[in-house]
Scaffold this motif. Structure first.
Motif, PDB file in Angstrom:
ATOM      1  N   PHE A 171      79.432  52.699  16.152  1.00  0.00           N
ATOM      2  CA  PHE A 171      79.667  51.379  15.555  1.00  0.00           C
ATOM      3  C   PHE A 171      80.940  51.397  14.705  1.00  0.00           C
ATOM      4  O   PHE A 171      81.514  50.353  14.429  1.00  0.00           O
ATOM      5  CB  PHE A 171      78.471  50.933  14.715  1.00  0.00           C
ATOM      6  N   ALA A 172      81.372  52.617  14.312  1.00  0.00           N
ATOM      7  CA  ALA A 172      82.598  52.717  13.518  1.00  0.00           C
ATOM      8  C   ALA A 172      83.797  52.128  14.265  1.00  0.00           C
ATOM      9  O   ALA A 172      84.747  51.648  13.647  1.00  0.00           O
ATOM     10  CB  ALA A 172      82.853  54.169  13.159  1.00  0.00           C
ATOM     11  N   PHE A 173      83.753  52.147  15.601  1.00  0.00           N
ATOM     12  CA  PHE A 173      84.890  51.625  16.381  1.00  0.00           C
ATOM     13  C   PHE A 173      85.097  50.138  16.188  1.00  0.00           C
ATOM     14  O   PHE A 173      86.144  49.595  16.563  1.00  0.00           O
ATOM     15  CB  PHE A 173      84.711  51.958  17.869  1.00  0.00           C
ATOM     16  N   ALA A 174      84.103  49.466  15.620  1.00  0.00           N
ATOM     17  CA  ALA A 174      84.271  48.050  15.323  1.00  0.00           C
ATOM     18  C   ALA A 174      85.487  47.838  14.422  1.00  0.00           C
ATOM     19  O   ALA A 174      86.188  46.832  14.523  1.00  0.00           O
ATOM     20  CB  ALA A 174      83.005  47.505  14.677  1.00  0.00           C
ATOM     21  N   VAL A 175      85.747  48.823  13.554  1.00  0.00           N
ATOM     22  CA  VAL A 175      86.902  48.735  12.660  1.00  0.00           C
ATOM     23  C   VAL A 175      88.199  48.694  13.490  1.00  0.00           C
ATOM     24  O   VAL A 175      89.122  47.921  13.194  1.00  0.00           O
ATOM     25  CB  VAL A 175      86.923  49.937  11.684  1.00  0.00           C
ATOM     26  N   VAL A 176      88.236  49.504  14.562  1.00  0.00           N
ATOM     27  CA  VAL A 176      89.411  49.539  15.436  1.00  0.00           C
ATOM     28  C   VAL A 176      89.607  48.160  16.084  1.00  0.00           C
ATOM     29  O   VAL A 176      90.713  47.613  16.096  1.00  0.00           O
ATOM     30  CB  VAL A 176      89.237  50.625  16.526  1.00  0.00           C
ATOM     31  N   LEU A 177      88.497  47.601  16.591  1.00  0.00           N
ATOM     32  CA  LEU A 177      88.575  46.299  17.247  1.00  0.00           C
ATOM     33  C   LEU A 177      89.055  45.244  16.254  1.00  0.00           C
ATOM     34  O   LEU A 177      89.832  44.359  16.589  1.00  0.00           O
ATOM     35  CB  LEU A 177      87.203  45.916  17.822  1.00  0.00           C
ATOM     36  N   TYR A 178      88.591  45.365  15.020  1.00  0.00           N
ATOM     37  CA  TYR A 178      88.973  44.407  13.992  1.00  0.00           C
ATOM     38  C   TYR A 178      90.479  44.481  13.750  1.00  0.00           C
ATOM     39  O   TYR A 178      91.168  43.461  13.717  1.00  0.00           O
ATOM     40  CB  TYR A 178      88.194  44.714  12.719  1.00  0.00           C
ATOM     41  N   ARG A 179      90.972  45.724  13.642  1.00  0.00           N
ATOM     42  CA  ARG A 179      92.401  45.886  13.405  1.00  0.00           C
ATOM     43  C   ARG A 179      93.210  45.310  14.554  1.00  0.00           C
ATOM     44  O   ARG A 179      94.304  44.783  14.370  1.00  0.00           O
ATOM     45  CB  ARG A 179      92.724  47.380  13.218  1.00  0.00           C
ATOM     46  N   GLU A 180      92.637  45.372  15.772  1.00  0.00           N
ATOM     47  CA  GLU A 180      93.375  44.907  16.941  1.00  0.00           C
ATOM     48  C   GLU A 180      93.142  43.432  17.211  1.00  0.00           C
ATOM     49  O   GLU A 180      93.490  42.935  18.273  1.00  0.00           O
ATOM     50  CB  GLU A 180      93.007  45.746  18.176  1.00  0.00           C
ATOM     51  N   GLY A 181      92.459  42.735  16.300  1.00  0.00           N
ATOM     52  CA  GLY A 181      92.415  41.290  16.442  1.00  0.00           C
ATOM     53  C   GLY A 181      91.033  40.684  16.579  1.00  0.00           C
ATOM     54  O   GLY A 181      90.872  39.467  16.597  1.00  0.00           O
ATOM     55  N   LEU A 182      90.000  41.497  16.659  1.00  0.00           N
ATOM     56  CA  LEU A 182      88.653  40.943  16.735  1.00  0.00           C
ATOM     57  C   LEU A 182      88.381  40.182  15.447  1.00  0.00           C
ATOM     58  O   LEU A 182      88.736  40.635  14.356  1.00  0.00           O
ATOM     59  CB  LEU A 182      87.638  42.074  16.897  1.00  0.00           C
ATOM     60  N   SER A 183      87.749  39.044  15.582  1.00  0.00           N
ATOM     61  CA  SER A 183      87.509  38.203  14.413  1.00  0.00           C
ATOM     62  C   SER A 183      86.677  38.940  13.374  1.00  0.00           C
ATOM     63  O   SER A 183      85.710  39.630  13.704  1.00  0.00           O
ATOM     64  CB  SER A 183      86.768  36.934  14.845  1.00  0.00           C
ATOM     65  N   GLY A 184      87.067  38.766  12.138  1.00  0.00           N
ATOM     66  CA  GLY A 184      86.329  39.384  11.038  1.00  0.00           C
ATOM     67  C   GLY A 184      84.947  38.796  10.876  1.00  0.00           C
ATOM     68  O   GLY A 184      84.084  39.362  10.198  1.00  0.00           O
ATOM     69  N   ALA A 185      84.742  37.665  11.533  1.00  0.00           N
ATOM     70  CA  ALA A 185      83.447  37.006  11.432  1.00  0.00           C
ATOM     71  C   ALA A 185      82.315  37.936  11.840  1.00  0.00           C
ATOM     72  O   ALA A 185      81.217  37.878  11.277  1.00  0.00           O
ATOM     73  CB  ALA A 185      83.433  35.751  12.292  1.00  0.00           C
ATOM     74  N   ILE A 189      78.943  38.260   9.908  1.00  0.00           N
ATOM     75  CA  ILE A 189      77.645  38.020  10.550  1.00  0.00           C
ATOM     76  C   ILE A 189      76.780  39.270  10.435  1.00  0.00           C
ATOM     77  O   ILE A 189      75.606  39.204  10.068  1.00  0.00           O
ATOM     78  CB  ILE A 189      77.831  37.617  12.031  1.00  0.00           C
ATOM     79  N   GLY A 190      77.384  40.435  10.692  1.00  0.00           N
ATOM     80  CA  GLY A 190      76.653  41.704  10.583  1.00  0.00           C
ATOM     81  C   GLY A 190      76.110  41.899   9.181  1.00  0.00           C
ATOM     82  O   GLY A 190      74.952  42.280   8.996  1.00  0.00           O
ATOM     83  N   LEU A 191      76.939  41.586   8.198  1.00  0.00           N
ATOM     84  CA  LEU A 191      76.533  41.751   6.797  1.00  0.00           C
ATOM     85  C   LEU A 191      75.360  40.832   6.473  1.00  0.00           C
ATOM     86  O   LEU A 191      74.377  41.252   5.851  1.00  0.00           O
ATOM     87  CB  LEU A 191      77.735  41.421   5.891  1.00  0.00           C
TER      88      LEU A 191
END
Lengths: 419, 611
Positions: A171-185, A189-191
């Protein structure tokens, strides 16, 4: 010749230095946690500190090999390496050896190898390779699906090995996706989901639902914007309510009993200092008794008399806390944070997208391990059995983290050669 | 194609990383620096205080013969909070207990405390413990504590030595020295000299590992304290004499008290029936205690100090001494006796009449002593007989009667000497010598204990002075307490009057008509006086008091054999045998000895005399 010199000179020695000092401090802790009064030599392979010294030596060799291999090798063969490890993960499911309930080990002679550890760098490579392809846009659904599949495929296989902790790392890779443009939403939502999950377990679901209604209604009354998109608001409410209702079900029927107990103990619903809470309790006592400056090297009584379970692997941080006190943990945490932030900054200076994404992968994984491991030993996170990078005893994890890090150091050293 | 730059997101990512690190540091600062709880917990987990029990002081007799010593035993301790994953069935088999006992004991310990040790199995013998010790490491939470048990090489003097037992809640509250499960003197010498015998406990602090194995002492024993052994005590008791007396009194109810008149030390104190002091040691203690409690012959009762009897004719000596002192009679005063026709008290003995004091003592004439008693009370020196009685009363009290000696003798009772006020009350002020005539011959309201009687003989032997009867001679290394009972007390009667009585007591043995003439010895000059005490509950009690040798008294004793008839039948020969045993070391009168040893007055009680 000139190019080769260039690369050595371009190596980020600060990162290498941080790595080396963490490994050394880690070995000292293992030495303290696993030595006894027999005083065997540090080269004795029948004791943990002796073996770890061998792992370290081999890790240094691995690091040098990686630095020698052409930087392009890893981007070119990223997918091949990824599939090789996917294949290995399947193989370990079929032929692996079960240790402590997890079928995640290959026995080679007297040594056991844990492929799940190595799958992390392979996944990081594959993800970096895929996201650095031309015409990739994180906003497209196809990209999201493929990227998520690359991440979740090994996670699923590891989960099937019954090694939940290592699976969660992906799940840590979500940070990578975020940096590459995945919405912070997605994080918000996860939080919110995590918050709903915890409150539902702590309080009756009726209270949580009532609170949701109150929040939504007051939102509708107070904010014009929310009133305008009331349809969406109602939808959000419905989903949230459904989630709350399903949490109970999921908690009762999906989680294993020991996982439930761990969560309950963490939330303070259950008190069980002899059972699930035992590790954390002992760990907190060990760390807490260290005081400001610690009891001194090899003088931590809980460590020396083995009162903390798994103290040379997942709970190695206790040894630092008990023997070096707050001063010691401060240094270790600063070292980790410096290393991780340094990697983020190095990633940002890459010209190649592949190197940058891979760098973020490295930082994310190190950070996830660091946060969950120390959170667990200090009673802030549930007991998830994952090692503290460079510290915890074990060849597989040390090698995997070394490979993970040094591939990035190599990429970074080579950054000027990328057009 | 438009590509949005997301590089600014690195600030959010770095921010989150640093936030988490700060949270960790705050948390760790709280755990390590602010909160103190964990330091205590760590000590609780790793350190174990092992109390070091000192060996209890030993007890010796006057010749250095060992009476009480210690033997090692082990208490298995449990810390319930540390008991986990143990193989219960193996454990129970090892200890020889059943699983119900196991659960019961563990629950009891848990109820006391999860983290402090309780006794799990008490007093495991050295032999049994050897087997257990080998396997003990398999059972975390259990460890052994060395204890000592009392042992008695000779099964004698149980009433005096007393016994030890676990401290009660009341004792725990009173003295912080004790911890639950400790042993304390419960009776006798063990209780009276507890402070000397117990010594001082030590404490050893050791570090243990997660398997409950000792890993050495904490900080090289800096905080350890050594146990200081209890002090040994030497008693005035003569083990051989005590043992002989107990044999003589076997199958008889009663007591013997023998005193060294020169020091007041008790040479022997026998209360029969008795019991083996080893019965009240170890795991069988409570079972045996209940059995002894329920025995109708009351073996736990120390008759020597707690039994009260009218002194009977032995008291005539006191009346004679008082009368001589008060000049109510002279040694040459003659009184007449009409034998069975005598009034107000008849005389059962056949003898000449009139007779003088010597003859009256020798033959125990009731008439003579009635007249003597009347002379004391009606002495013209005093305004009336009540004042005469008061004078008599003070003399009697000074003989040690009517009150406790308050020495180290266990469980004394005061006995009873009726006061003037008492008679005033029950006779509404109208009474005279005739009303209280029973006192003349030691009957009536007067009650004395065997130890008081023995003290009376010691006084006569010493011609008027005495040291209060006591047991201890010395405490090892302590001179102050050893001298505690060395205060010479005097009676109110002059020495010359004692000489007259002593001569008469010699004649009890040596005179032609002496009541103890059958027990005369050529080698030893014995002095004595018989007593036959009427008893509403059965046959008369046989009493005899004696001292010997006359010119240099070394032993003074009283013997009471309950419900056995005349003083001369049982008590006198037993007293004489005791004298022979003590003074010569062996008994030559084998026939007499055998008759006394074989006499079983419990199975074959003598017939109650018909009036």
């Amino acid at each position: 010749m000139q190019r080769r010199e260039n690369i050595i000179g371009n190596i980020d020695w600060l990162t290498v230095f941080l790595y080396a000092i963490l490994v050394f401090f880690g070995w000292l802790s293992i030495y303290s946690a696993s030595s006894d009064e027999t005083g065997r030599s540090v080269f004795d392979l029948s004791v943990r500190y002796g073996k770890q010294l061998l792992w370290i030596a081999m890790a240094v060799v691995l690091a040098m090999i990686i630095l020698i291999i052409d930087a392009k090798f890893f981007s070119t063969f990223a997918f091949w390496i990824y599939f090789l490890f996917i294949f290995t993960l399947i193989a370990v499911l079929l032929f692996g050896k079960t240790v402590a309930g997890s079928r995640s080990w290959f026995q080679i002679g007297s040594f056991a190898i844990q492929p799940a550890e190595f799958a992390k760098f392979a996944t990081a490579l594959a993800l970096a390779r895929y996201l650095s392809l031309l015409n990739i846009d994180m906003r497209s659904l196809k990209t999201k699906i493929i990227a998520t599949t690359i991440i979740l495929l090994p996670a699923l296989l590891i989960f099937m090995q019954n090694d939940t902790g290592s699976a969660l790392v992906y799940f840590a890779f979500a940070v990578v996706l975020y940096r590459e443009g995945l919405s912070g939403a997605i994080f918000i939502i996860g939080l919110i989901m995590a918050l709903l999950f915890i409150t539902t377990l702590l309080f009756s679901k009726l209270y949580v639902l009532a609170a949701l209604v109150v929040i939504i209604l007051s939102g509708l009354v107070l904010f014009k914007r929310i009133r305008k998109s009331w349809k969406l608001t109602v939808l959000v409410f419905t989903i949230a309510a459904a989630f709350v209702l399903s949490v109970n079900f999921a908690f009762e029927h999906v989680l294993e009993p020991h996982q439930k107990t761990r969560i309950n103990v963490l939330l303070g619903i259950e008190k069980d200092p002899r059972g699930a809470g035992y590790n954390v309790n002992q760990s907190m006592i060990a760390i807490g008794s260290g005081g400001l400056t610690g009891k001194g090297f090899r003088k931590g009584m809980l460590t020396q008399y083995q009162f903390v379970p798994e103290q040379s692997t997942d709970f190695i941080f206790c040894t630092v806390g008990e023997e070096w006190g707050f001063a010691g943990v401060l240094v270790v945490i600063l070292l980790f944070i410096t290393l991780i932030v340094r990697i983020v900054l190095l990633a940002e200076r890459q010209r190649s997208k592949f190197s940058r994404i891979y760098g973020y992968g490295v930082a994310s994984i190190l950070f996830f391990h660091f946060a969950v491991n120390i959170g667990m030993t200090t009673g802030l996170a549930p007991v998830v059995g994952i090692p503290l990078p460079f510290f915890s005893y074990g060849g597989s994890s040390l090698w995997a983290f070394t490979i993970l890090l040094f591939i990035f150091i190599k990429q970074d050293a080579n950054r000027l050669n990328v057009l | 194609m438009y590509v949005r730059d997301f590089s600014r997101r690195k600030y959010i990512i770095i921010g989150v990383i640093i936030l988490i690190a700060v949270i960790f540091l705050i948390r760790l600062f709280y755990l390590q620096v602010i909160e103190n709880r964990f330091k205590l917990s760590a000590d609780n987990i790793v350190l174990r205080n092992i109390r070091q029990y000192p060996p209890r002081g030993r007890i010796y007799d006057r010749h250095g013969q060992l009476l009480v010593y210690n033997e090692a035993a082990y208490d298995l301790m449990v810390i319930p909070g540390q008991v986990k994953n143990i193989d219960t069935s193996t454990f129970c088999r090892l200890l020889g207990i059943d699983s119900i006992t196991f659960i019961k004991q563990l629950n009891k310990a848990t109820k006391y405390s999860r983290f402090r040790p309780s006794v799990f199995v008490k007093q495991i013998s050295k032999e049994d413990f050897g087997k257990i010790q080998e396997k003990l490491y398999l059972f975390p939470g259990f460890y052994a504590q060395t204890r000592t048990l009392r042992h008695y090489p000779m099964p004698i003097a149980s009433h005096l030595l007393g016994n030890i037992g676990e401290v009660s809640q009341r004792e725990l509250d009173r003295d912080p020295f004790y911890k639950a499960g400790d042993y304390i003197g419960k009776s006798g010498i063990e209780k009276y000299y507890e402070k000397y015998l117990r010594g001082k406990k030590g404490m050893r602090i050791v570090e243990v590992d997660v398997y409950n194995r000792e890993k050495g002492s904490y900080k090289n024993g800096k905080y350890d304290t050594l146990a200081i052994p209890g002090k040994n005590i030497k008693l005035g008791l003569d083990a051989g004499l005590q043992s002989y007396g107990e044999q003589l009194m076997k199958n008889k109810k009663g007591s013997i008290v023998a005193i060294d008149p020169k020091t007041g030390e008790i040479l022997a104190m026998i209360s029969s029936p008795s019991f083996d002091p080893n019965m009240l040691v170890g795991r069988e203690r409570s079972k045996n205690f209940t059995r002894l409690m329920n025995d109708t012959l009351q073996p736990l009762l120390n008759r020597a100090t707690m039994g009260t009897y009218p002194p009977g004719s032995t008291f005539k000596l006191v009346n004679a001494l008082i009368a001589l002192q008060e000049k109510a009679i002279t040694p040459h005063t003659m009184f007449t006796c009409q034998g069975k026709l005598s009034r107000p008290i008849k005389c059962t003995h056949t003898h000449v009449s009139p007779l003088d004091l010597n003859e009256a003592i020798k033959q125990s004439c009731n008439s003579y002593f009635w007249k003597t008693f009347k002379s004391i009370l009606d002495n013209p020196k005093y305004k009336n007989s009540h004042q005469g009685y008061q004078a008599w009363y003070i003399h009697v009290i000074n003989f040690g009667f009517g009150h406790k000696f308050n020495t180290d003798i266990p469980y004394e009772v005061p006995g009873n000497i009726p006061s003037k006020e008492y008679f005033d009350k029950i006779y509404h002020g109208v009474w005279n010598a005739l009303t209280v005539r029973s006192l003349a011959i030691g009957q009536g309201e007067i009650l004395v204990t065997p130890v008081q009687l023995a003290n009376l003989v010691a006084i006569i032997a010493n011609e008027g002075e005495y040291y209060p009867p006591h047991l201890m001679v010395s405490v090892e290394g302590d001179s102050k307490d050893s001298l505690k009972f060395h205060t010479l007390k005097a009676t109110t009667v002059n020495t010359k009057n004692f000489k007259i009585v002593r001569k008469a007591m010699l004649d009890v043995f040596e005179g032609e008509h002496g009541t103890a003439r059958f027990y005369k010895m050529d080698s030893i000059k014995q002095c004595g006086k018989t007593g036959t005490v009427q008893n509403p509950f059965g046959a008369d009690h046989s009493i005899f008091i004696a001292f010997a040798p006359m010119d240099d008294p070394k032993i003074a004793l009283s013997v009471i054999v309950e419900n056995s008839g005349y003083g001369s039948t049982w008590a006198a020969p037993i007293a004489s045998l005791m004298i022979e045993k003590y003074l010569t070391g062996r008994v030559k009168r084998k026939k007499l000895e055998k008759r006394m040893l074989d006499g079983d007055l419990i199975k074959n009680p003598p017939k109650v005399k018909e009036e």
